[in-house]
Design an enzyme around this catalytic site. Structure first.
Site, PDB file in Angstrom:
ATOM      1  N   LYS A 166       0.840  -1.219   0.000  1.00 26.94           N
ATOM      2  CA  LYS A 166       0.000   0.000   0.000  1.00 26.94           C
ATOM      3  C   LYS A 166       0.866   1.257   0.000  1.00 26.94           C
ATOM      4  O   LYS A 166       0.751   2.112   0.863  1.00 26.94           O
ATOM      5  CB  LYS A 166      -0.989  -0.033   1.155  1.00 26.94           C
ATOM      6  CG  LYS A 166      -1.902  -1.263   1.074  1.00 26.94           C
ATOM      7  CD  LYS A 166      -3.062  -1.223   2.015  1.00 26.94           C
ATOM      8  CE  LYS A 166      -4.000  -2.399   1.821  1.00 26.94           C
ATOM      9  NZ  LYS A 166      -3.471  -3.696   2.258  1.00 26.94           N
TER      10      LYS A 166
HETATM   11  P1  OMP Z   1      -8.239 -11.663   5.801  1.00 29.73           P
HETATM   12  O1  OMP Z   1      -7.319 -12.125   6.895  1.00 29.73           O
HETATM   13  O2  OMP Z   1      -8.676 -12.760   4.890  1.00 29.73           O
HETATM   14  O3  OMP Z   1      -9.389 -10.858   6.327  1.00 29.73           O
HETATM   15  O4  OMP Z   1      -7.391 -10.683   4.859  1.00 29.73           O
HETATM   16  C1  OMP Z   1      -6.760  -9.560   5.377  1.00 29.73           C
HETATM   17  C2  OMP Z   1      -5.704  -9.092   4.379  1.00 29.73           C
HETATM   18  O5  OMP Z   1      -6.326  -8.415   3.274  1.00 29.73           O
HETATM   19  C3  OMP Z   1      -4.748  -8.091   5.023  1.00 29.73           C
HETATM   20  O6  OMP Z   1      -3.446  -8.305   4.474  1.00 29.73           O
HETATM   21  C4  OMP Z   1      -5.303  -6.761   4.585  1.00 29.73           C
HETATM   22  O7  OMP Z   1      -4.322  -5.748   4.502  1.00 29.73           O
HETATM   23  C5  OMP Z   1      -5.833  -7.088   3.181  1.00 29.73           C
HETATM   24  N1  OMP Z   1      -6.868  -6.145   2.701  1.00 29.73           N
HETATM   25  C6  OMP Z   1      -8.058  -5.986   3.375  1.00 29.73           C
HETATM   26  O8  OMP Z   1      -8.326  -6.669   4.384  1.00 29.73           O
HETATM   27  N2  OMP Z   1      -8.979  -5.083   2.934  1.00 29.73           N
HETATM   28  C7  OMP Z   1      -8.768  -4.308   1.839  1.00 29.73           C
HETATM   29  O9  OMP Z   1      -9.648  -3.544   1.444  1.00 29.73           O
HETATM   30  C8  OMP Z   1      -7.556  -4.436   1.137  1.00 29.73           C
HETATM   31  C9  OMP Z   1      -6.645  -5.403   1.526  1.00 29.73           C
HETATM   32  C10 OMP Z   1      -5.533  -5.667   0.608  1.00 29.73           C
HETATM   33  O10 OMP Z   1      -5.108  -4.728  -0.063  1.00 29.73           O
HETATM   34  O11 OMP Z   1      -5.141  -6.794   0.441  1.00 29.73           O
END
Ligand code: OMP
Length: 271
Positions: A93
């Site tokens: 990011k």
């Molecule tokens: P979960 O653990 O599956 O919820 O995924 C979380 C990952 O997705 C983290 O690395 C977050 O930074 C990323 N993420 C988001 O949760 N929301 C977003 O809108 C964007 C991202 C990303 O850019 O990957």
């Protein structure tokens, strides 16, 4: 990696799964803590067990960066062992004035050879285009994110009633093409994914938010899939922390397989 190479991976594996690597020393199984590099040992086993089902891996840089110089070494080692035919996303990011963005791009595209990087659009064109100058490398621009705070700015409407995320989509299509620009669109945004798809019919979307954040894979596919799939759906915690015991990698494999089976059905239904 090119768009057509990515699409052929998706077809070959009947999957559009991105496995998110968010390795946290406080969450990985305790037996790994005696390894020389516990985070590497964790990621290696996760990658080995899920590679049959994943078309992309997304290490979130924060989890490595937090460990200092050692974390950067671990990240480089992890990037090295991801099979070459699988798309890699540096979830960093980034985005800054042009000359700084250029060096961020070098860090992730040259020093570490990632295929793509997540970029924040807030600083505008000169903060994004340096990343687009690298051949076969991708920018994944934040458009409509999955978190609660996305409401603070992304849905604010201008005088014509257009939400900010739509302006990001429109403007950024002047900078990059579906061959080098993707968008982050959160799975938690349901039918809004359809609105994003209308504004960016050809582009791939990186869709985080299924699993731990409660987004629905079926809805994402219904509103977001296009003729070349156009989706990379990420799950991080739901896969990598499926078990906190010695069987963690096998448990991760099972979760990845479950998602892939559902993805296969969705590809058959919509493609
Ligand atoms: P979960 O653990 O599956 O919820 O995924 C979380 C990952 O997705 C983290 O690395 C977050 O930074 C990323 N993420 C988001 O949760 N929301 C977003 O809108 C964007 C991202 C990303 O850019 O990957």
């Amino acid at each position: 990696m090119t768009r057509s190479e990515l699409f052929s991976q998706i077809q070959q594996k009947s999957s559009f799964l991105c496995v998110g690597l968010d390795p946290d020393l406080e969450k990985i199984p305790a037996h790994l803590l005696s390894e020389p590099d516990p985070i590497f040992a964790f990621c290696k086993q996760i990658i080995e067990e899920t590679a049959d089902y994943a078309v992309a891996y997304k290490p979130n840089i924060a989890f490595f960066e937090a460990l200092g110089a050692r974390g950067w070494e671990t990240l480089a080692k992890v990037a090295e062992i991801i099979p070459k035919d699988i798309f890699t996303i540096a979830d960093a990011k980034r985005g800054d004035i042009g000359n700084t963005s250029k060096l961020y791009a070098k860090a992730f595209f040259e020093s570490m050879n990632f295929d793509s990087i997540t970029v924040a659009p807030y600083m505008g064109k000169d903060s994004v285009t340096p990343f687009l100058e690298f051949e076969n490398k991708w920018v994944i621009l934040l458009a409509l994110t999955s978190n609660v705070g996305s409401l603070d700015f992304q849905l604010i409407e201008d005088k014509t009633g257009k939400p900010l995320y739509q302006s990001v989509l429109e403007k950024s299509q002047e900078w990059g093409s579906p061959e080098n620009l993707m968008y982050v669109v959160g799975a938690t945004r349901g039918e809004l994914i359809g609105e994003v798809r209308k504004s960016a019919p050809e582009h791939f979307f990186l869709v985080p938010g299924v699993g731990a954040q409660g987004g629905s894979l079926a809805e994402v596919a219904k509103y977001g899939m296009n003729s070349t799939c156009g989706l990379l759906v990420n799950s991080s915690r739901g896969i990598i922390y499926a078990s906190g015991e010695k069987d963690f990698a096998k448990a991760a494999r099972k979760e990845a397989e479950k998602l892939q089976v559902e993805m296969k059905e969705l590809l058959e239904r919509y493609l």
